[in-house]
Design a protein around this motif. Sequence first.
Motif, short mmCIF file in Angstrom:
data_model
loop_
_atom_site.label_atom_id
_atom_site.label_comp_id
_atom_site.label_asym_id
_atom_site.label_seq_id
_atom_site.Cartn_x
_atom_site.Cartn_y
_atom_site.Cartn_z
N VAL A 180 0.79 -1.15 0.07
CA VAL A 180 0.01 0.05 0.35
C VAL A 180 0.87 1.04 0.10
N VAL A 181 0.46 2.04 -0.97
CA VAL A 181 1.47 3.28 -1.25
C VAL A 181 0.92 4.27 -0.23
N ASN A 182 1.64 4.94 0.62
CA ASN A 182 1.51 6.07 1.48
C ASN A 182 1.42 7.32 0.75
N LYS A 183 2.57 7.72 -0.13
CA LYS A 183 2.69 8.84 -0.92
C LYS A 183 3.84 8.83 -1.93
N VAL A 184 3.64 9.31 -3.02
CA VAL A 184 4.80 9.22 -3.86
C VAL A 184 5.45 10.70 -3.95
N PHE A 185 6.91 10.74 -3.65
CA PHE A 185 7.34 11.96 -3.83
C PHE A 185 8.05 12.25 -5.12
N GLU A 186 7.61 12.99 -5.93
CA GLU A 186 8.11 13.19 -7.47
C GLU A 186 9.00 14.55 -7.55
N GLU A 187 8.87 15.17 -6.60
CA GLU A 187 9.39 16.71 -6.67
C GLU A 187 10.22 16.84 -5.37
N SER A 188 11.00 17.78 -5.39
CA SER A 188 11.79 17.86 -4.04
C SER A 188 11.03 18.85 -3.24
N PRO A 189 11.15 19.04 -1.87
CA PRO A 189 10.54 19.79 -0.90
C PRO A 189 10.90 21.22 -1.71
N PRO A 190 9.77 22.08 -1.05
CA PRO A 190 9.98 23.38 -1.40
C PRO A 190 11.36 24.30 -1.18
N GLU A 191 12.02 23.79 0.05
CA GLU A 191 13.03 24.45 0.36
C GLU A 191 14.04 23.43 0.88
N ALA A 192 15.48 23.58 0.06
CA ALA A 192 16.34 22.40 0.88
C ALA A 192 16.71 22.80 2.24
N PRO A 193 17.04 21.65 2.84
CA PRO A 193 17.27 21.73 4.55
C PRO A 193 18.38 22.62 4.75
N ALA A 194 18.65 23.11 5.85
CA ALA A 194 19.70 23.86 6.17
C ALA A 194 21.07 23.27 6.22
N ASP A 195 21.04 22.14 6.32
CA ASP A 195 22.38 21.18 6.34
C ASP A 195 22.84 20.60 4.78
N ALA A 196 22.02 21.14 3.66
CA ALA A 196 22.16 20.66 2.56
C ALA A 196 23.55 21.07 2.04
N ASP A 197 24.21 21.99 2.47
CA ASP A 197 25.49 22.36 1.94
C ASP A 197 26.47 22.19 2.88
N SER A 198 26.20 21.40 3.65
CA SER A 198 27.11 21.04 4.98
C SER A 198 28.00 19.99 4.52
N GLY A 199 27.97 19.11 3.50
CA GLY A 199 28.79 18.10 3.28
C GLY A 199 28.08 17.08 3.49
#
Length: 324
Positions: free
Chosen positions: A303-322
Amino acid sequence: MPKLSVIVPCYFNEENIPVTVRELVANEAHFPPDVTFEYVFVNDGSGDDTLGALRRAQSLYPTRLRIVDLAGNVGSYNAIVAGMAHATGDCLAVITADLQDPPELMATMYEYWQQGFKLVIGNRQDREESGISTRLANAFHWLMKHLALRNIPEGGFDFVFFDRQVAGEVLKMHERNSNVFYLMVWLGFAYVNIPYTRRKRQIGQSRWTFPQKVKLLIDSLMAFSFVPIRAISVLGLGLGLIALLYGLYVIGLKIVHPDEPAGWPTLMVVLLFVSAFQMVALGVIGEYVWRGLDAARKRPLYVVNKVFEESPPEAPADADSGRY
């Protein structure tokens, strides 16, 4: 412009996801420049933050990642089927999230697919790991090769590359309590086998428990072999012959020694042995009956709860943290 969909079942792989996504994307350099990629990550009801890690990775590669979040844990094989149903590529590959299978092997698999092979198998010729788990895995695949599917490669496999047609045929079967990789071989398409050495797991611990391995063995044997039910028939005939010979012996003994009492120990041994056989026989027959009932119910494999086909509206703060 061919499109490759890479299906990655995930279960408690929060720590693996950043490394796995990065290596899969880097592996694109081994392919011709006209190949496009789609990564279908299936979250199989993980109890950790696997979904969050996937969403963070999706924010970095929004055009490549598709996340299928299942409502509950249904097992890796059903999760792979869910990934196949949501993949859109001309060819597909299945690889584990812990990267014990080498992603760079997919480029060679792709070349064979271009030559017309609808199924390419990467089989474990050897393992960097050792111990009881390795011996059990080897025993499992030996049993499957000699008792069920003789055309599967030695050593077992769960790293495959296959055509869209193969995926369509597997999806049409709606097979339950089975092994999706063996189903691909059972279809009968000619395949290429590429041996490799499976890597030692570097991150996290395997959630593949011993009871799950036993269930997989039983499911696989009963899905692709009639040996268990045939063994009962042969053993039953053998016991019947022994019982006939023993009956003749008892009659002869009674004729020669009419005053000799019957042997209590012998009677109990025969009774217990036959009773034990009957219980085992009922258990094996019950396994087949239960699988028939389970198939007749036609409950969904997942049973599929949800399919995410696009990225979140904003990248998380640690996205550029390596981290990725």
